[in-house]
Each structure stands twice: as structure tokens, then as C-alpha cells.
Scaffold this active site. Structure first.
Site, PDB file in Angstrom:
ATOM      1  N   TRP A 130       0.846  -1.572   0.078  1.00  0.00           N
ATOM      2  CA  TRP A 130       0.054  -0.538   0.117  1.00  0.00           C
ATOM      3  C   TRP A 130       0.837   0.877   0.015  1.00  0.00           C
ATOM      4  O   TRP A 130       1.993   1.213   0.078  1.00  0.00           O
ATOM      5  CB  TRP A 130      -0.611   0.005   0.524  1.00  0.00           C
ATOM      6  CG  TRP A 130      -1.961   1.326   1.344  1.00  0.00           C
ATOM      7  CD1 TRP A 130      -2.484   1.778   0.619  1.00  0.00           C
ATOM      8  CD2 TRP A 130      -1.991   2.168   2.525  1.00  0.00           C
ATOM      9  NE1 TRP A 130      -3.641   2.378   1.414  1.00  0.00           N
ATOM     10  CE2 TRP A 130      -3.529   3.069   2.370  1.00  0.00           C
ATOM     11  CE3 TRP A 130      -1.116   2.024   3.637  1.00  0.00           C
ATOM     12  CZ2 TRP A 130      -4.005   3.556   3.389  1.00  0.00           C
ATOM     13  CZ3 TRP A 130      -1.937   2.426   4.695  1.00  0.00           C
ATOM     14  CH2 TRP A 130      -2.839   3.964   4.624  1.00  0.00           C
ATOM     15  N   ASP A 211      -0.972  -5.879   8.356  1.00  0.00           N
ATOM     16  CA  ASP A 211      -2.756  -5.213   8.871  1.00  0.00           C
ATOM     17  C   ASP A 211      -3.249  -5.752   8.264  1.00  0.00           C
ATOM     18  O   ASP A 211      -3.423  -6.428   7.406  1.00  0.00           O
ATOM     19  CB  ASP A 211      -1.564  -4.231   7.043  1.00  0.00           C
ATOM     20  CG  ASP A 211      -2.573  -3.254   7.158  1.00  0.00           C
ATOM     21  OD1 ASP A 211      -3.620  -3.244   7.687  1.00  0.00           O
ATOM     22  OD2 ASP A 211      -2.053  -2.368   6.170  1.00  0.00           O
ATOM     23  N   LYS A 246     -13.217  -0.814   5.587  1.00  0.00           N
ATOM     24  CA  LYS A 246     -14.362  -0.817   4.361  1.00  0.00           C
ATOM     25  C   LYS A 246     -14.986  -2.177   5.085  1.00  0.00           C
ATOM     26  O   LYS A 246     -16.826  -1.373   4.868  1.00  0.00           O
ATOM     27  CB  LYS A 246     -12.674  -2.208   3.971  1.00  0.00           C
ATOM     28  CG  LYS A 246     -11.584  -1.307   3.424  1.00  0.00           C
ATOM     29  CD  LYS A 246     -12.053  -0.232   2.277  1.00  0.00           C
ATOM     30  CE  LYS A 246     -10.633   1.014   2.559  1.00  0.00           C
ATOM     31  NZ  LYS A 246      -9.846   0.948   2.288  1.00  0.00           N
TER      32      LYS A 246
END
Ligand SMILES: Cc1ncc(COP(=O)(O)O)c(C=O)c1O
Length: 400
Positions: A130, A211, A246
Site C-alpha cells: 500500500w 495489517d 471497509k
């Protein structure tokens, strides 16, 4: 003083959103920013979240500060999602959780903690990862190192290269692992590969920083936690950075969590005391609303069932779009094999489109994709699919 400053470079992904907003072409399509979109192209508030908010509005009795680590019931619910309610880590109190402002906040506190307590440790990150990972850890003063991950030729995990890379990490270094739905590639280790990663982490005494930004978007809430639980089974000490942006759609509430797992309860308590010290010196204590929503939904069997259904619906829509994208490209006569897209997990895929093709899609067809070729599959709809695939077919035809 400030007039002498150079302008900071714009954020590559958020800058793309700005450009998209300013594009007057009505048929424009945004596959750039990492936000879930429904079949109508909207990013809705989940029904379970709305119901929880109604309850909170009636029941909330104070806006007083939360503790540094947030509400205890929030932490308990997060650990239940991560490990399962009956997990040995939960029973033995080997983990402690801080409610953070988003997953980014969790990563930053993890970085501050590493820098403060283990200043000699470097953090190993997958290539690619990311875009913001390197930013966040460098801002915390943590040295970052690159480890191979994605095989761009074969469009899969370059597992041997990944293991070799991690093998070269000095004992005790930190390693950033995506629990599922690797951003940006959509390529995850399989169960056997997780076993091998866990064994290496144990043998080299590495510190995993996991993560977990997409729990529920890959194969399911439980299934997506399997890699993490494989790591846990070795007894490894680790940091876990959750995001509820999300899977709860709580993007602008900034709701995430940092969970520390210790070898013993005492070890976890010691580490957590320093995590709290890092938070106190940063944002002092977390914003309440997002965490209260998550605790309310997860603490009520009906709301929880409704939420699980909503997560499944998001996951199924994305997977449906993956299949439709590949089928529509085929129907348009595109000879390049895109079937790998259906094997990738989560919101993102590396499309394999190069920078020139990405630029042509934006300039000529108003289709916005990150320069690396990363596409947000959730930006696809049945309505825009044909326009999208026709443009990709045209661009591939021209540049092939
Ligand atoms: C891999 C990864 N980690 C962390 C985050 C941060 O999430 P949040 O928006 O909750 O800060 C994101 C968001 O896109 C992400 O993709």
C-alpha cells in the site's frame, strides 16, 4: 517563512480522485481510490451501522473523554473478530487492544512503538505494498526495507523470493504482512505458505506487524483470519493493525485498532503500557463514535447477523464484478489472458496495464486507474462494464 517552502508533492491516489472530480466527461469511471462502491456506484452507510447509530443517539449520555486505549468493550470485540472468542490468546489475556483513528492510526502508533522501544529494528515490507505504508513508518522514524512479493510475469505470489528475502532479515526485525486481500496486488499466501511464513517468523524471531484492513472481503470473516491465526499458533509476539473503514464502511469515522499479542499476559501488559504512552503523545485518546458503532453491532446478535450479511454482499458483488470483467473482455475479443483477476482477493487487482496504457485510458476514455495499473474492482458496475472493457480493448489494441 512559509512562502519559501516548496509545495509538497500531492498524494498519488488522493490526487487522482481530485482529477476525477474535476473531469467534466459524463461517462467517466473511477477505479482509483480504495473505497467500496455498490451496484449503483455509491458508497452507502451499512444498514446495521444506521441501526446502531439510532440506538447510540438515544442512549449516549456523555461526550466525555474515552480512556487512552478506547472503550474496553470495543477492544474485547476486536479481539474476538481477530482470534475467535474461545482462542487461547483471549482466554489467557495475552492480547490488548487500543482503538485508533483508522487503520492508518494503528500503523502509525505501531511505528512509534517500534521506534521508541526497538530503535534498531527495521521493518520489512512487500514489494509492492500500500502506497502509504512507507510514508507512515518513515514518518515514525522506522527504517523500512523491501522484500520481494509479487511476480508480475506470472501474476502470482513470488513465494520463494519472498521467503529468501525474509530469511535475510536480521533476527528481531519487524515484518509487515497483509492478513488478506493484499493491497495492491490482490494476491495472498495460501494456507501452506502461511505455515511456512509462520515457521520462518518463529525461527528468525521476527516481529510480525499484521495489517488487517479487509477482514471479510476475501473469503469470509473467519476465513480471512486464518493466516493471522497460523502466525498466532507459533506463540509469536506481534502487532495487529485493524481497519473498520471497509468492512463497516466507516471511512470518515476513522475507526481502527492496534492489538498487541505478547508471549504471556505480563509481556502483553508491558508492551501495551508503551503503546498507551505513544498514543498519549500523539492524539491522546480516540474519537468515540466509530468504535461505539462497531461495539454495538458486534455486541447485538441481530445487528451482527445483519452486518455479516452486508459484508458478504459486498464481497459477493466484488467477486461477481471480477468474473464479469474477465468475461466481457473475452467477449470483446481481447486476447490477453485476464483470468488471473478472478483468482485475486479483495477490492484490488494489478491489471497488468502499463503506465502508457493507464495514461491513455485517462486521457482518451476518462477512466481513472492508479499509475501502477492497480484497479479497484469495486468501482466496476454492470452499467459501466461495457464502456470500461471497450476502452481497455481499444488501448490494448493500440499499444500491443
Ligand atoms: C492495506 C491498507 N492498510 C491500511 C489502510 C488504512 O485504512 P484506514 O482508512 O482505516 O486508515 C488501508 C486503506 O486503504 C489499506 O489499504
Amino acid at each position: 517563512m512559509f512562502e519559501q517552502l516548496e509545495m509538497a508533492p500531492p498524494d498519488p491516489i488522493l490526487g487522482l480522485t481530485e482529477a476525477f472530480k474535476n473531469d467534466p466527461r459524463p461517462h467517466k469511471i473511477n477505479l482509483g481510490v480504495g473505497v467500496y462502491k455498490d451496484a449503483a456506484g455509491r458508497t452507502p452507510v451499512l444498514e446495521s451501522v444506521k441501526a446502531a447509530e439510532k440506538r447510540l443517539l438515544q442512549e449516549e449520555s456523555t461526550k466525555s473523554y474515552l480512556p487512552i486505549s478506547g472503550a474496553p468493550e470495543f477492544g474485547a470485540k476486536v479481539r474476538e473478530l481477530l482470534f475467535g472468542a474461545d482462542h487461547e490468546i483471549v482466554k489467557n489475556n495475552r492480547a490488548a487492544t487500543a482503538h485508533t483513528p483508522g487503520g492508518t492510526g494503528a500503523l502509525r502508533v505501531a511505528g512509534d512503538f517500534i521506534k521508541r522501544m526497538f530503535p534498531a529494528k527495521a521493518l520489512w515490507m512487500s514489494t509492492p505494498t500500500w502506497e502509504n505504508h512507507a510514508n507512515v513508518f518513515r514518518a515514525a522514524g522506522v527504517e523500512t526495507k523491501a522484500c520481494p512479493y509479487y511476480d508480475a510475469q506470472r501474476k502470482c505470489l513470488d513465494f520463494d523470493a519472498m521467503l529468501n528475502g525474509l530469511e535475510s532479515a536480521p533476527e528481531g526485525d519487524a515484518v509487515l504482512l497483509h492478513a488478506c486481500c493484499h493491497n495492491p496486488s490482490g494476491v495472498d499466501p495460501n494456507p501452506a505458505q502461511w505455515e511456512a511464513i509462520a515457521a520462518l517468523v518463529q525461527r528468525r524471531a521476527l516481529m510480525p506487524v499484521v495489517d488487517f484492513a479487509y477482514q471479510g472481503f476475501g473469503d469470509g470473516l473467519e476465513e480471512d483470519a486464518r493466516g493471522l491465526r497460523t502466525l498466532c499458533a507459533t506463540g509469536a509476539e506481534m502487532l495487529i493493525c485493524s481497519s473498520f473503514s471497509k468492512n463497516f464502511g466507516l471511512y470518515n469515522e476513522r475507526c481502527g485498532a492496534l492489538t498487541v499479542v505478547g508471549a504471556t499476559r505480563d509481556a502483553a501488559d508491558r508492551a501495551f503500557s508503551h503503546i498507551k504512552a505513544c498514543i498519549r503523545a500523539n492524539y491522546s485518546n480516540p474519537p468515540s463514535h466509530g468504535g461505539a458503532i462497531v461495539s454495538t453491532v458486534l455486541g447485538d446478535p441481530d445487528l451482527r447477523a445483519q452486518w455479516e450479511g452486508e459484508v458478504a454482499a459486498m464481497r459477493d458483488r466484488i467477486n461477481g464484478m471480477r468474473r464479469l470483467f474477465v468475461a466481457t473482455l473475452q467477449a470483446r475479443g481481447v486476447r490477453t489472458d485476464f483470468s488471473f483477476i478472478t483468482r485475486q482477493k479483495g477490492m484490488f487487482s494489478f491489471s497488468g496495464l502499463n503506465r502508457d496504457q493507464v495514461a491513455a485510458l485517462r486521457d482518451e476514455y476518462a477512466i481513472y486507474i492508479v499509475g501502477s495499473g492497480r484497479i479497484n474492482v469495486a468501482g466496476m458496475t454492470e452499467e459501466n462494464m461495457d464502456t470500461l472493457c471497450a476502452a481497455i480493448a481499444a488501448v490494448l489494441g493500440k499499444t500491443a
